[in-house]
Structure formats: C-alpha cells, structure tokens
Design an enzyme around this catalytic site. Sequence first.
Site, PDB file in Angstrom:
ATOM      1  N   GLU A 167       0.868  -1.228  -0.154  1.00  0.00           N
ATOM      2  CA  GLU A 167       0.093   0.088   0.267  1.00  0.00           C
ATOM      3  C   GLU A 167       0.999   1.324   0.075  1.00  0.00           C
ATOM      4  OE1 GLU A 167      -2.602  -0.370   3.371  1.00  0.00           O
ATOM      5  OE2 GLU A 167      -4.022  -2.186   2.546  1.00  0.00           O
ATOM      6  N   GLU A 188      -5.877 -10.504  -0.723  1.00  0.00           N
ATOM      7  CA  GLU A 188      -6.738 -10.341   0.501  1.00  0.00           C
ATOM      8  C   GLU A 188      -8.266 -10.207   0.152  1.00  0.00           C
ATOM      9  OE1 GLU A 188      -5.329  -7.153   2.731  1.00  0.00           O
ATOM     10  OE2 GLU A 188      -3.175  -7.647   2.077  1.00  0.00           O
TER      11      GLU A 188
HETATM   12  C1  XIL Z   1      -5.706  -5.646   8.622  1.00  0.00           C
HETATM   13  C2  XIL Z   1      -6.012  -7.036   9.495  1.00  0.00           C
HETATM   14  O1  XIL Z   1      -6.886  -7.930   8.950  1.00  0.00           O
HETATM   15  C3  XIL Z   1      -6.585  -6.521  11.159  1.00  0.00           C
HETATM   16  O2  XIL Z   1      -6.727  -7.667  11.823  1.00  0.00           O
HETATM   17  C4  XIL Z   1      -5.661  -5.459  11.334  1.00  0.00           C
HETATM   18  O3  XIL Z   1      -6.097  -5.158  12.708  1.00  0.00           O
HETATM   19  C5  XIL Z   1      -5.116  -4.346  10.640  1.00  0.00           C
HETATM   20  O4  XIL Z   1      -4.735  -4.883   9.391  1.00  0.00           O
HETATM   21  N1  XIL Z   1      -4.911  -4.426   3.943  1.00  0.00           N
HETATM   22  C6  XIL Z   1      -3.603  -5.033   4.182  1.00  0.00           C
HETATM   23  C7  XIL Z   1      -3.942  -5.898   5.656  1.00  0.00           C
HETATM   24  O5  XIL Z   1      -2.765  -5.075   3.598  1.00  0.00           O
HETATM   25  O6  XIL Z   1      -2.594  -6.148   6.312  1.00  0.00           O
HETATM   26  C8  XIL Z   1      -4.831  -5.256   6.411  1.00  0.00           C
HETATM   27  O7  XIL Z   1      -5.130  -6.289   7.501  1.00  0.00           O
HETATM   28  C9  XIL Z   1      -6.358  -5.332   5.923  1.00  0.00           C
HETATM   29  C10 XIL Z   1      -5.908  -4.330   4.689  1.00  0.00           C
END
Ligand code: XIL
Length: 486
Positions: free
Chosen positions: A148, A262
């Site tokens: 990101e 994801e």
């Molecule tokens: C999120 C997790 O799912 C949560 O448990 C945590 O509190 C915050 O991060 N994009 C990403 C992930 O790359 O690392 C994120 O994960 C969700 C969005």
Amino acid sequence: MTTTGLAALLLVALLPKAPAQTLRAAGDKHQLLMGTAAGYGSLNDTNYTTTLAREYSQLQPENDLKWGSVHPQQSTFNFTNGDGLQAFAAAHSMKMRGHTLVWYQGNPSWLTSGGFTPAQLSTILQTHISTVAGHYQGKIYAWDVVNEAIADAGGGVRSSIWYDSPGIGFAGQGTKYIEQAFRWARAADANALLFYNDYGIEVVNPKSTAVYNMVKDFKNRGVPIDGVGFQAHLPLSSLDLASFDTNLQRFTALGIQVQITEMDVKVPVDANGNATAADLTTEANVYRSVLNVCLKYPQFTAFQTWGFTDAHSWIPGSYPGYGAALPFDKNYQPKPCYWQIRDLLQNQAEVLPIAASSGQAARTVTDVSYSGGEGIVFDSVAVGNYLTFTVNLPEVRPYDVRLGVKKFVGRGICQLAVAAAGTTNYTNHGSPIDLFSAAASFEEIDVNTFTPGTAGDKLFRFTVTGKNAQSSDYSLAIDYIRLIPQ
Ligand code: XIL
C-alpha cells in the site's frame, strides 16, 4: 424450422470429472495455490485448524509478521507467532506467504515516535528486512515486500514514515524508496518471490496505472520484482470485470506473476451478523466472477482470501454494519461463495461430452457471455428431440442441480431426466422448464436436489416437451449444468 437469428446458446456444463473435494484439491487442478490469511492466536481452535489444513494450500500471517508483532522493540525480534504459523503450514504441506516488510501502518510506537533521522530509518529498515526475510529464507516462498505505498487519489506515492515522514533518504523521489526495499529483500532472500501489494488497483485507474508504471520501470531497470498482489477487498457491487481483465492483461504482459491476496466481500449484516440469502448469492457471484477472470492468466498463481471464516474477519470491526465476507460462516460451514469458488475450479474448461443428440446439429461456440466457458447451440425442431450430456459424478451425495439458461423468444419447454450411463432408464428430474422470455435473460434455475445411487457417469438428458405458447420453435438455451455438493 428453427429461427436461426435466435439460435439457442447451449453452454456446456462445468462439472466435476475427478474428485476434488476441497478448495486446495480444486486449486491443484490449475496449479493454483488457494490461500488464506490466518492468525497464530486462532490455532488453538480445532474447528479453525481442521478447516484451514483441509481446504487451503497457502497460509499468510494476517498480522503476525507485521512490524508491531515481529519487531516490538528496536533491538527485539519476536518470531514466536510467525514460526508457529510456519510450522503449521509446513505440517500441512501449505506454502507460506509473507506479509509485510514495508507498510505505512502496523508499525510499533518505538518506530513511529522515535524521532529517527532518515539515515537511522534507512539502517532500521534494512536491518528489519534482512533479519525477517533472512529468518524465513527457504520457508516463505513469496513476500509482500511493500504494501500500500501508492496514494489513493492521483497515483502519487503515499506519505509514510518510509517515504517522506521523514523517509529513509528518498523523500520526494517517487518510487525510489520502494526500489530500495525490493533490493534489500532480494539481498536477504535470493529465492523468495518479491511482490508489491495494494488495494484499489484491480481495475484500470490512476492508482493501478501508477503501480503498473512502477513495475514496468523496475523490470526495465532490473530492480527485483516478481509479482503484484491485488488485495480485492470488494463490495457486493463487484468490479468492472472487463477493466479488471484489461488490467491483468497489462500487468501479466510485464512478465510478472499476479495473485489475489486479500479477497473478501463486504456484505450488509443485521445486528446478529447475518446477511440475507440474496446477498450471499450475490457475494458468491462476486467471488466466482473475479476468479473466473483470473483463471484466464497462466501468470495467476494464487487466490487468497483475508481469512476464511466469518468468525475471524477484520470486516465487522473495520466496517460496522458489514460482515459475512468470507467462504465459511461463523460455524465453519461452507457458504454459497465457497461452492462457487470450488465449483468453478473443479469444472473450469471441462466441457461435458455430448453422448447423443437429435434434431439439428449441435454446434460448439466459444466466448459465450454468461458462463465464460464453451457453449453449444442446439436447435431442436420437434417435440421429443433431446440432447444428452455425460456427467461424471465423483461422489454419492446430494447435489443441488442448477441450470444456467438463456431464456428468449423462440424457446421451447424441456424436461430434464437422468439415467446411469449404459442404460436408458431415464427418470425425470424436476419440473418442465419453460425457456420463454420476451427479452433475452440469463438465469440460473434450481432443479431440485439429485442424489445418485452410485458414483460414475450419468446421462443428463433434456427432452423438448413443447413449444412455448408465444414462441415459434422448440430450441433450447441451456447455458450450463452445475451440481453443487450439499
Ligand atoms: C488488517 C487486519 O486484518 C486486521 O486484523 C488489523 O487490525 C489491521 O490490518 N490491507 C492489508 C492488511 O494489507 O494487512 C490489513 O489487515 C487489511 C487491509
């Protein structure tokens, strides 16, 4: 005589030819890793571990390898959780994916509040990458090196401690700090695949174009990068699939891998966390349609969701009023999206052989609009004409029979009947199906649950039983047969 201008599309069923009863087995058929994010803290729940090991061939720590977990103090690395997940993955022949070495979030306060200079941050980051990627050398096959880093609007580089707040020494120099991180990652593990990972880059837009330009530049200049992860945190309204396709096309043309890393789908839920059946069906179609586009690309190597059970998902906490985002429900029961994913993988590109047909010739067509598979046009000319498919049913179990049909004017009515291969003992299944519609309409019809007496080849026969009152001929337009294990 049939109305050729209204030729019926008969898209062929996508049905199991060999037993593939889990997501990972279904993915194996495509050399596709089926992944999920997982948490070390959940490994004490046997429902969780049983489903994880049974269904998935790739595991990615959801939080356990983020800075805050793995590097809690400047001089302390804590690999307990990551190693626990790695041991679980190894014990169940799952590949492990790493997440993430560089991110603007998830960082510990010793780092964010430390008042470090760019030179100090550069050393800290290099040490982190070499220590963490070095620790998992040979154990983590792919890393989200940078997560990101591109801004949502305009596609510039996102402000972060690593870029310009204050940065590792390349503030204002665009993707230079990202390049540096990839170079350090390669130095730390020469064999791991190195990915850039982001959200909101699924379709062609300024953000994805910025990522594309960066990857193209990296490839041109020999900066080590092996793939791009498309997070795919999606709403029910899905994606512009044509744009997603175009985007995958341009990224794969750069000679890199692409992965869905994801995926989850935010579904509106009530106070108990429950979604409507209609929304779960829509969700299932989002999953299926996204995966369906990905499967066109040999460079697509992993399909990963952000967790697998609605019992453990970041969505309800981060998006109040939403949930039900993952393939299994809170009780570890497969949801409609699970079946859609598995079904698509089991059946992709498996055209059912036509054992027999009567009436005019059945024609195979491609690029049909609905299922994305191959199809068959069948122009029947009289009551009693039939078309038969041989379907291999790998298991004796109830199957929900779904027919994808294209309704239109000029369609007839047909009756489905099933017989064991080598016999003519057809038994009607479900009610007669009326395929008339004034305007072309693609629909999925549920034709009752079917339980075969034995596994093996079955004949699925569609026999024309009459013209529709409004239609001029008897042609059928059956888009596909899908058998969803119950
Ligand atoms: C999120 C997790 O799912 C949560 O448990 C945590 O509190 C915050 O991060 N994009 C990403 C992930 O790359 O690392 C994120 O994960 C969700 C969005």
